[in-house]
Motif scaffolding. Structure first.
Motif, mmCIF file in Angstrom:
data_model
loop_
_atom_site.group_PDB
_atom_site.id
_atom_site.type_symbol
_atom_site.label_atom_id
_atom_site.label_comp_id
_atom_site.label_asym_id
_atom_site.label_seq_id
_atom_site.Cartn_x
_atom_site.Cartn_y
_atom_site.Cartn_z
ATOM 1 N N GLU A 156 -15.393 -4.792 19.259
ATOM 2 C CA GLU A 156 -15.226 -3.831 20.349
ATOM 3 C C GLU A 156 -15.500 -2.399 19.894
ATOM 4 O O GLU A 156 -16.109 -1.618 20.628
ATOM 5 C CB GLU A 156 -13.815 -3.939 20.927
ATOM 6 N N LEU A 157 -15.077 -2.068 18.677
ATOM 7 C CA LEU A 157 -15.325 -0.714 18.167
ATOM 8 C C LEU A 157 -16.821 -0.425 18.117
ATOM 9 O O LEU A 157 -17.277 0.607 18.612
ATOM 10 C CB LEU A 157 -14.704 -0.529 16.783
ATOM 11 N N ALA A 158 -17.593 -1.334 17.538
ATOM 12 C CA ALA A 158 -19.040 -1.119 17.442
ATOM 13 C C ALA A 158 -19.669 -1.022 18.829
ATOM 14 O O ALA A 158 -20.549 -0.188 19.056
ATOM 15 C CB ALA A 158 -19.687 -2.246 16.637
ATOM 16 N N HIS A 159 -19.207 -1.850 19.747
ATOM 17 C CA HIS A 159 -19.727 -1.801 21.120
ATOM 18 C C HIS A 159 -19.441 -0.438 21.744
ATOM 19 O O HIS A 159 -20.322 0.183 22.351
ATOM 20 C CB HIS A 159 -19.107 -2.916 21.956
ATOM 21 N N CYS B 50 -9.574 8.299 9.639
ATOM 22 C CA CYS B 50 -9.345 6.893 9.990
ATOM 23 C C CYS B 50 -10.238 6.468 11.147
ATOM 24 O O CYS B 50 -9.890 5.581 11.919
ATOM 25 C CB CYS B 50 -7.873 6.656 10.303
ATOM 26 N N GLY B 51 -11.401 7.106 11.270
ATOM 27 C CA GLY B 51 -12.246 6.762 12.408
ATOM 28 C C GLY B 51 -13.719 7.003 12.177
ATOM 29 O O GLY B 51 -14.169 7.351 11.081
ATOM 30 N N VAL B 52 -14.449 6.821 13.255
ATOM 31 C CA VAL B 52 -15.899 7.010 13.271
ATOM 32 C C VAL B 52 -16.215 8.190 14.183
ATOM 33 O O VAL B 52 -15.697 8.276 15.301
ATOM 34 C CB VAL B 52 -16.613 5.740 13.802
ATOM 35 N N LEU B 53 -17.053 9.085 13.697
ATOM 36 C CA LEU B 53 -17.488 10.251 14.459
ATOM 37 C C LEU B 53 -18.975 10.102 14.763
ATOM 38 O O LEU B 53 -19.769 9.829 13.861
ATOM 39 C CB LEU B 53 -17.248 11.529 13.660
ATOM 40 N N VAL B 54 -19.322 10.261 16.036
ATOM 41 C CA VAL B 54 -20.717 10.266 16.463
ATOM 42 C C VAL B 54 -21.034 11.676 16.939
ATOM 43 O O VAL B 54 -20.302 12.231 17.767
ATOM 44 C CB VAL B 54 -20.965 9.263 17.615
ATOM 45 N N GLU B 55 -22.109 12.261 16.414
ATOM 46 C CA GLU B 55 -22.537 13.597 16.809
ATOM 47 C C GLU B 55 -23.991 13.532 17.268
ATOM 48 O O GLU B 55 -24.833 12.979 16.571
ATOM 49 C CB GLU B 55 -22.436 14.558 15.627
ATOM 50 N N VAL B 56 -24.250 14.090 18.432
ATOM 51 C CA VAL B 56 -25.612 14.131 18.964
ATOM 52 C C VAL B 56 -25.944 15.601 19.226
ATOM 53 O O VAL B 56 -25.246 16.275 19.990
ATOM 54 C CB VAL B 56 -25.741 13.286 20.249
ATOM 55 N N ALA C 221 -13.462 7.642 28.459
ATOM 56 C CA ALA C 221 -12.665 6.405 28.493
ATOM 57 C C ALA C 221 -12.765 5.620 27.184
ATOM 58 O O ALA C 221 -11.771 5.017 26.753
ATOM 59 C CB ALA C 221 -13.125 5.532 29.663
ATOM 60 N N LEU C 222 -13.927 5.610 26.554
ATOM 61 C CA LEU C 222 -14.121 4.762 25.377
ATOM 62 C C LEU C 222 -13.747 5.426 24.056
ATOM 63 O O LEU C 222 -13.409 4.742 23.092
ATOM 64 C CB LEU C 222 -15.579 4.290 25.302
ATOM 65 N N SER C 223 -13.813 6.753 24.000
ATOM 66 C CA SER C 223 -13.535 7.441 22.736
ATOM 67 C C SER C 223 -12.093 7.944 22.702
ATOM 68 O O SER C 223 -11.451 8.104 23.733
ATOM 69 C CB SER C 223 -14.506 8.607 22.539
ATOM 70 N N TYR D 152 -15.138 10.805 18.915
ATOM 71 C CA TYR D 152 -14.398 10.245 17.772
ATOM 72 C C TYR D 152 -13.691 8.973 18.205
ATOM 73 O O TYR D 152 -13.107 8.913 19.293
ATOM 74 C CB TYR D 152 -13.388 11.270 17.257
ATOM 75 N N PHE D 153 -13.734 7.967 17.337
ATOM 76 C CA PHE D 153 -13.146 6.662 17.602
ATOM 77 C C PHE D 153 -12.246 6.277 16.434
ATOM 78 O O PHE D 153 -12.684 6.333 15.287
ATOM 79 C CB PHE D 153 -14.236 5.591 17.716
ATOM 80 N N VAL D 154 -11.025 5.862 16.699
ATOM 81 C CA VAL D 154 -10.128 5.394 15.650
ATOM 82 C C VAL D 154 -10.475 3.944 15.340
ATOM 83 O O VAL D 154 -10.655 3.128 16.244
ATOM 84 C CB VAL D 154 -8.647 5.517 16.089
ATOM 85 N N ILE D 155 -10.580 3.649 14.051
ATOM 86 C CA ILE D 155 -10.833 2.273 13.628
ATOM 87 C C ILE D 155 -9.511 1.516 13.727
ATOM 88 O O ILE D 155 -8.505 1.943 13.140
ATOM 89 C CB ILE D 155 -11.390 2.234 12.193
ATOM 90 N N PRO D 156 -9.464 0.410 14.471
ATOM 91 C CA PRO D 156 -8.206 -0.338 14.632
ATOM 92 C C PRO D 156 -7.596 -0.690 13.275
ATOM 93 O O PRO D 156 -8.292 -1.083 12.338
ATOM 94 C CB PRO D 156 -8.637 -1.605 15.383
ATOM 95 N N GLY D 157 -6.282 -0.501 13.188
ATOM 96 C CA GLY D 157 -5.565 -0.797 11.960
ATOM 97 C C GLY D 157 -5.661 0.303 10.926
ATOM 98 O O GLY D 157 -5.130 0.177 9.830
ATOM 99 N N ARG D 158 -6.329 1.403 11.257
ATOM 100 C CA ARG D 158 -6.515 2.497 10.298
ATOM 101 C C ARG D 158 -5.804 3.777 10.712
ATOM 102 O O ARG D 158 -6.026 4.807 10.108
ATOM 103 C CB ARG D 158 -8.001 2.816 10.127
ATOM 104 N N ALA D 159 -4.996 3.702 11.746
ATOM 105 C CA ALA D 159 -4.312 4.902 12.226
ATOM 106 C C ALA D 159 -3.407 5.470 11.126
ATOM 107 O O ALA D 159 -2.807 4.732 10.370
ATOM 108 C CB ALA D 159 -3.492 4.598 13.473
ATOM 109 N N VAL D 160 -3.344 6.784 11.070
ATOM 110 C CA VAL D 160 -2.490 7.453 10.098
ATOM 111 C C VAL D 160 -1.047 7.176 10.468
ATOM 112 O O VAL D 160 -0.641 7.331 11.618
ATOM 113 C CB VAL D 160 -2.774 8.976 10.104
ATOM 114 N N ARG D 161 -0.279 6.776 9.510
ATOM 115 C CA ARG D 161 1.125 6.447 9.774
ATOM 116 C C ARG D 161 2.028 7.546 9.306
ATOM 117 O O ARG D 161 1.818 8.243 8.433
ATOM 118 C CB ARG D 161 1.498 5.140 9.093
#
Length: 138
Positions: free
Chosen positions: A39-42, A75-81, A110-112, A129-138
């Motif tokens: 789902e993250l990649a999608h 803890c995430g993926v950043l897309v820059e255009v 909605a998705l980011s 910016y998208f948080v990678i599941p299971g990688r959230a800062v605790r």
């Protein structure tokens, strides 16, 4: 859970609609190479495609290129255009987005996790910016 390795990949495409599928495929390949899928990649690929489409459609600079940067940050993926039309910033449209177009930024929102834009020395950058599941800062 092990720490994420910072990663960054970028590419440019001509500001032409026929190059949008190429950008989508390249983002998908980058994420696959980084073992990010599901789902993250999608979601990342969908948002990247929307941001590239907006840059191609709305940039008023003739013969411009659109730059796409995908990176692992925190803890995430950043897309820059980025595109060179610094005067044309993204805004969500009111009214009937279905009829008028303009659903794209609603989808991005909605998705980011968060998104925005910023002026850079020679370009405008729209990012998400998208948080990678299971990688959230605790």
């Amino acid at each position: 859970m092990p720490a994420l390795t910072p990663r960054r990949d970028s590419f440019r495409i001509p500001k032409r609609g026929r190059h949008v599928p190429e950008a989508r495929a390249r983002v998908r390949r980058i994420l696959k190479d980084w073992a990010l899928d599901g789902e993250l990649a999608h979601d990342v690929t969908t948002v990247a495609t929307e941001l590239v489409t907006n840059a191609v459609r709305h940039c008023r600079v003739t013969l411009a290129e659109v730059e796409v940067v995908v990176s692992v940050r925190g803890c995430g993926v950043l897309v820059e255009v980025s595109d060179p039309d610094k005067g044309k910033v993204p805004t969500q449209r009111g009214g009937d987005a279905e009829r008028d177009g303009g659903r794209g930024l609603v989808l991005v929102d909605a998705l980011s996790e968060r998104w925005g834009h910023e002026a850079r020395p020679f370009t405008k950058c729209v990012w998400a910016y998208f948080v990678i599941p299971g990688r959230a800062v605790r």
